[in-house]
Write an enzyme that holds these catalytic residues in place. Structure first.
Site, short mmCIF file in Angstrom:
data_model
loop_
_atom_site.label_atom_id
_atom_site.label_comp_id
_atom_site.label_asym_id
_atom_site.label_seq_id
_atom_site.Cartn_x
_atom_site.Cartn_y
_atom_site.Cartn_z
N LYS A 116 -6.04 -1.98 6.19
CA LYS A 116 -4.66 -2.42 6.03
C LYS A 116 -4.66 -3.64 5.10
O LYS A 116 -5.60 -3.86 4.36
CB LYS A 116 -4.04 -2.73 7.40
N ASP A 174 0.63 0.30 13.13
CA ASP A 174 1.10 -0.98 12.60
C ASP A 174 1.46 -1.97 13.69
O ASP A 174 1.58 -3.18 13.43
CB ASP A 174 2.32 -0.76 11.70
N ARG A 190 -7.64 -5.67 10.04
CA ARG A 190 -6.84 -6.17 11.16
C ARG A 190 -7.60 -6.20 12.47
O ARG A 190 -7.20 -6.92 13.39
CB ARG A 190 -5.55 -5.36 11.29
N GLY A 240 0.82 -1.21 0.00
CA GLY A 240 0.00 0.00 0.00
C GLY A 240 0.85 1.25 0.00
O GLY A 240 0.49 2.27 -0.60
N ARG A 295 1.96 -9.05 9.23
CA ARG A 295 1.94 -8.77 10.68
C ARG A 295 1.08 -9.79 11.43
O ARG A 295 1.36 -10.09 12.59
CB ARG A 295 1.47 -7.34 10.93
#
EC number: 2.5.1.19
Length: 427
Positions: free
Chosen positions: A339, A312, A343, A92, A385
């Site tokens: 994201k 993040d 998330r 992104g 992540r």
């Protein structure tokens, strides 16, 4: 893949990969500057490699020997129309920031990405760029990729209030504003990571910052520089949390970036009672060595202007909260929904499947601690992540196996993650 479980402790020293945000921007600024830029300790992850290839496709000479990246800058007017669509992969950052770069070019470009990127809305960038005179379009009213752009050498300056706190959107508009005819004013909703602003100054440019207001004069030229990329605090965050929640553990993280717009996780750890210390602080490079040790943690409230400083890191902070006494509330984090995955929901689903007690909300989570975790099977859904968060969570599991599907997503930002984990387990 099967993840390590029932780990007794983690000990050792880790040097995490280079900061992803700075790595992206060093390639962009180096390509847009005059003369050579040399970048050391750059992140060799898939996202950054997507940015590197995009500028190569636009005629920039970039040499990468693994230790050092050398960029022969083309200047703002030296980019060339690519012979094919630009592949942004899962990044992104790449697609949004490069949209701002392309805003001032007089050729047409199409940018596309993988399945995950193709679901991420680009209208937050396309709406203000259209106001500056850029022709830009995507799929649906949210401008989902592929994104088609035809820039203008006569860009109009803009006076724009950002509707969301987003360093990516801010940075895209700054890149466009540097090429506009006149002065642009960009006003942040909340202050976000300022790597773009710092690097403009580093590359010989100038902007004026007053609180949340950024003034950018168009028509500037930049000069190539030497860039040393500090370690990424977003990658370090996984070891910070691991060292806090695994018993009898101590982890030392060298050369971690501590830019003030990125250190929200350090504030949260301190608020929760975590044992954490900084040494070898370099105020110029904005880096330090960070040491964490096993700690008794307390739940906390995470909301407001701290959110952009740790957006993040919230997936791994959610895991941290599952091991704290009491309740942790995360709010004002609706940006998590756009994201690599949603998330909020994906973190809750993954950790709840392992025995956590997390209630997803419209803009965050309510996390009940302290919970024991058990084995299960989790799919990263292509989100790096999520993969690393689950790998750290698995270390606590006493019964059952943890199987991670699509573990290769971790290569996006941390190709050596499992090697570093093995070193700490054996430390």
């Amino acid at each position: 893949m099967k993840l390590a479980t029932n780990v007794q402790h983690l000990r050792g020293t880790v040097r995490v990969p280079g900061d992803k945000s700075i790595s992206h921007r060093s390639i962009m600024f180096g390509s847009l500057a005059q003369g050579q830029t040399t970048v050391r300790d750059i992140l060799q992850g898939e996202d950054v490699l997507s940015t590197m290839q995009a500028f190569r496709d636009m005629g920039v000479t970039i040499e990468d020997d693994g230790d050092e990246v050398r960029i022969q800058g083309a200047g703002f007017h030296g980019l060339k129309a690519p012979q094919k669509a630009l592949n942004m992969g899962n990044s992104g950052t790449s697609i949004r920031l490069i949209s701002g770069v392309l805003a001032g070019q007089d050729f047409s470009v199409e940018m596309f990405g993988d399945d995950s990127l193709s679901k991420r809305p680009m209208d937050r960038v396309s709406i203000p760029l259209r106001q500056m005179g850029v022709e830009i379009s995507g799929r649906t009213e949210r401008d989902l990729p592929p994104l088609k752009i035809h820039g203008s050498r006569s860009l109009k300056p803009i006076h724009y209030h950002l509707p969301v706190a987003s360093a990516q959107i801010k940075s895209a508009l700054i890149f466009a504003a540097l090429q506009a005819d006149g002065q642009s004013v960009i006003i942040e909703k909340e202050k976000t990571r300022n790597h773009t602003e710092d690097m403009i100054e580093q590359f010989g440019g100038h902007l004026e910052i007053s609180g949340k207001e950024i003034r950018v004069q168009g028509g500037q030229s930049l000069i190539g520089q030497e860039v040393l990329v500090p370690g990424d605090i977003s990658s370090a965050a996984f070891w910070l949390v691991a060292g806090l929640i695994l018993p009898d553990s101590k982890i030392v993280l060298e050369n971690v970036g501590i830019n003030e717009t990125r250190t929200g996780i350090l504030d949260v750890i301190k608020a929760m009672g975590g044992k954490i210390s900084l040494s070898q602080v370099d105020p110029v490079a904005k880096s330090a060595t960070i040491t964490v040790e096993s700690s008794d943690l307390q739940g906390t409230q995470i909301a407001g202007d701290i959110i952009p400083r740790l957006i993040d890191e919230l997936p791994i902070i959610a895991l941290l909260a599952t091991q704290a006494q009491g309740r942790t509330v995360i709010a004002d984090a609706e940006e998590l929904k756009v994201k690599e995955t949603d998330r909020i929901q994906v973190v809750a689903d993954a950790l709840n499947s392992m025995g956590a007690d997390i209630e997803p909300t419209a803009d965050g989570m309510i996390i009940q601690g302290k919970t024991a975790l058990h084995g299960t099977q989790v799919n990263t859904l292509g989100d790096h992540r999520i993969g690393m968060m689950v790998a750290i969570a698995a270390l606590l599991v006493k019964e059952g196996q943890v199987v991670l599907e699509r573990a290769e997503a971790i290569n996006t930002s941390y190709p050596s993650f499992f090697d570093d984990l093995k070193g700490l387990i054996n430390g």
